[in-house]
Structure formats: C-alpha cells, structure tokens
Design an enzyme around this catalytic site. Sequence first.
Site, PDB file in Angstrom:
ATOM      1  N   ALA A  55      24.798 -50.065 -51.200  1.00  6.59           N
ATOM      2  CA  ALA A  55      23.580 -50.005 -52.024  1.00  6.59           C
ATOM      3  C   ALA A  55      23.696 -50.740 -53.368  1.00  6.59           C
ATOM      4  CB  ALA A  55      23.174 -48.550 -52.214  1.00  6.59           C
ATOM      5  N   GLN A 202      32.476 -50.120 -40.944  1.00  7.40           N
ATOM      6  CA  GLN A 202      32.733 -50.445 -42.361  1.00  7.40           C
ATOM      7  C   GLN A 202      33.980 -49.736 -42.895  1.00  7.40           C
ATOM      8  OE1 GLN A 202      29.732 -49.677 -41.116  1.00  7.40           O
ATOM      9  NE2 GLN A 202      28.058 -50.516 -42.319  1.00  7.40           N
ATOM     10  N   ASP A 243      22.990 -44.196 -50.235  1.00 10.19           N
ATOM     11  CA  ASP A 243      22.054 -45.319 -50.380  1.00 10.19           C
ATOM     12  C   ASP A 243      20.793 -44.914 -51.113  1.00 10.19           C
ATOM     13  OD1 ASP A 243      23.797 -45.928 -47.928  1.00 10.19           O
ATOM     14  OD2 ASP A 243      22.946 -47.838 -48.588  1.00 10.19           O
ATOM     15  N   ASN A 253      22.851 -41.330 -46.533  1.00 10.91           N
ATOM     16  CA  ASN A 253      24.027 -42.213 -46.491  1.00 10.91           C
ATOM     17  C   ASN A 253      24.258 -42.651 -45.044  1.00 10.91           C
ATOM     18  OD1 ASN A 253      26.251 -43.521 -47.849  1.00 10.91           O
ATOM     19  ND2 ASN A 253      27.613 -42.078 -46.851  1.00 10.91           N
TER      20      ASN A 253
HETATM   21  O1  MRU Z   1      24.951 -50.263 -44.094  1.00 16.69           O
HETATM   22  P1  MRU Z   1      25.813 -50.372 -45.309  1.00 16.69           P
HETATM   23  O2  MRU Z   1      27.185 -50.871 -45.034  1.00 16.69           O
HETATM   24  O3  MRU Z   1      25.126 -51.134 -46.418  1.00 16.69           O
HETATM   25  O4  MRU Z   1      25.929 -48.863 -45.783  1.00 16.69           O
HETATM   26  C1  MRU Z   1      26.688 -48.558 -46.916  1.00 16.69           C
HETATM   27  C2  MRU Z   1      26.769 -47.106 -47.188  1.00 16.69           C
HETATM   28  O5  MRU Z   1      26.260 -46.298 -46.448  1.00 16.69           O
HETATM   29  C3  MRU Z   1      27.437 -46.692 -48.465  1.00 16.69           C
HETATM   30  O6  MRU Z   1      28.016 -45.433 -48.320  1.00 16.69           O
HETATM   31  C4  MRU Z   1      26.385 -46.619 -49.580  1.00 16.69           C
HETATM   32  O7  MRU Z   1      25.682 -47.818 -49.665  1.00 16.69           O
HETATM   33  C5  MRU Z   1      26.979 -46.324 -50.879  1.00 16.69           C
HETATM   34  S1  MRU Z   1      27.872 -47.690 -51.492  1.00 16.69           S
HETATM   35  C6  MRU Z   1      28.549 -47.366 -52.986  1.00 16.69           C
END
Ligand code: MRU
Length: 363
Positions: A55, A202, A243, A253
């Site tokens: 995010a 991820q 997010d 999230n």
């Molecule tokens: O789909 P992504 O990889 O963008 O999702 C990221 C997440 O879910 C993270 O936990 C969230 O963005 C917080 S990042 C500090």
Amino acid sequence: MKISGKAYRTLWLGEDGWSIDIIDQTRLPHEFEILKLRSVGDAVRAISAMQVRGAPLIGVTAAYGMALAMHEDQSDASLDAAYGALLSARPTAMNLRWALDEMRTRLAPLEVGERATAAYARAGKIADEDVEICRRIGANGLPLIEEIAARKNGAAVNVLTHCNAGWLATVDWGTATAPIYMAHDKGIPVHVWVDETRPRNQGAALTAFELGQHGVPHTIITDNAGGHLMRRGEVDLCIVGTDRTTAAGDVCNKIGTYLKALAAHDNGVPFYVALPGPTIDWTIDDGDDIPIEERDGDEVSHVSGRTAAGNIESVQITAPGSPVANYAFDVTPARLVTGLITERGICDASKLALAALYPEESA
Ligand code: MRU
C-alpha cells in the site's frame, strides 16, 4: 535497506532528474532488476502488474506517476486523466487515493507552468515522509518485542508475519517489519515465521528475501502452518500490515490475514497491525465496505519460479479448465486485533482510540 551491502530505497528519481527508477518486484528474489518509468502509463502498469506493490509504495509510485504526467503535459486535462488512470490501477490500497488526492489538491490551484516542479517536490516529500512514518512505526513497535524478549531470557522472539509488509512494500523500513529490523539491529534475538502467501508468494519471494539481505533469522512456512505453530506455543507475536483500515479499526490486508487473526485469538497470541496514517479510510467504519480486489485466475492456477536451468518460468498446477477465484484481500474485524502500531503510537483497533490519535482526521 541494503541489497548485497548497497543501500537502496524501493524507488528513486532517475539521473536525468525526471524519470523514476523502481526495483521490479516481479523478478525477485531471482533477479534484481531496476526498471525505469518514463510516463504515467508506465506508472499505471507498474502498479497494476505489481512491479511495485504494498500500500505505501503504491501510493508513492502514484504520486510520482502524477509528476510524470505533469512532466509531459501540465494541463487540467492531463491532471484529471492521470488521476483517473492511476486511481483505477488497483482498488484496495487506501494510500493510492490518499497520495493522488494530496497531489491533486496541491497541483490544481497552480498556474499550468508551475505544476511539474511542484509535482516532483510534493512526490519527493511524500516519499521522504513515508520513510519517516515507517521509522516511527518501528520505534513504537519495538517495545512489544523488547517486552517479550525480556520474558524469554535470551531465547529468540518468534514473530509471524503475512504477505510482504516490509521494506519492499514501502519506500524504506516497511511497516510490520520495522519493529523487527529495529529489534534485530539492537541485538535482540528475533526469528520471523514468514507465511509464503499464496497465490503470489510475497512472503516466500519478498519478505524472506529482504529479511535475508538484512541478516534477520527467518523460516518460510506454508500459509496453513500458522495455526499449528500457534497451538504449539511457537509464535509469540503476529505483526501484519494493512492496505486499508477503517475509522473503526477493521483491517483489510492480504488474503489469509483473517485466518491468522482467528488462530491468534484462539491461542492468546497478540495480533498487531502496523500502519501509517494514510492507510486509514476515515470515510468508512465497516470493513465490508472496502472494495476487495479480484485478480486474474492465472495467479492461482499457475506458479512461477526458477528452473534448475536458471530460467524464470510459470507452470500450471491445476487441470486445464478448473474454475478458480482469486480474492486478493480479506477483512479482519477490529475485535480480533490486539492493537494498531502507528507512527503516532500504539492504540486499540477502535473508533475512539483512532480518533484520539488522529483528531484532525476524525473531525
Ligand atoms: O497485493 P500486495 O502485494 O500489494 O499486498 C500487500 C499487502 O497486503 C501488505 O500487507 C500491505 O500492503 C501493507 S504494506 C506495508
């Protein structure tokens, strides 16, 4: 943070003074490739293809996307078109809309010829602010790890995290990982259980990579292992990112976060969410009002990785034609969250507590 000993942010202004360099996260952990963004279209593609993700980083990339648009054309029409295109790149992360609103509010009242310079200045400031916010989240979350370490008499504190809410999801430090990096740097023994985080992995690909680069002990586990480890007392603390968090503390999230919160609740494991102020959506209370991104089913039916020959390839793991659904995020109700770690301190996941920390926003 350092990659092979060299300090990097996740994006930075190119040497030409106007293009933007990013680390292409779709190539990690196998290849460290720097990609140049030269237009707002490049920025939109980088966000939607998840070359940048997380995010806070999505927000900062969008801010620079507006700057790239202004570099090309400083008109009202260009400003509006860039805002719309960037906003539609990914639907869930609140930081995207926050950053775009910041940019438009700053740029719209200016004379047309003044907008490009102002856009780069504001985007640069948003990036610097993100680093400082994450540093403070780290400082505010550190005592949680210190307290557990003191109880454990030198044994490692086991922290479980989901997805990548690390350095790679922000400009530097990360949110969930910032207290972990600070504890490690202070010599507190800490070990991280890293959820692999299907479908895009991820955790396995990014969180494990960055923890490894920084020398933080960690173990990658399957997404289904967390409950087992919590029941056996092998998790002291969960810290995840978000997010979008509502004004009442419901936390959206990466898909699977809710199941970890349920397991933590059942086993008395503290479940904390680390977040910067710009991730809070002050316009809604109920997590069910958050738009949940649904991504291409190929991310579920296929897995990508490096072959023995060294090539990065994608292989299908499902029978051809098997239907798939790919929900990218879920919502954890505030009642399952032990606390929110913000740049202003730790608070309960509640409307009252968030309003007390951010009086100007809640008003
Ligand atoms: O789909 P992504 O990889 O963008 O999702 C990221 C997440 O879910 C993270 O936990 C969230 O963005 C917080 S990042 C500090």
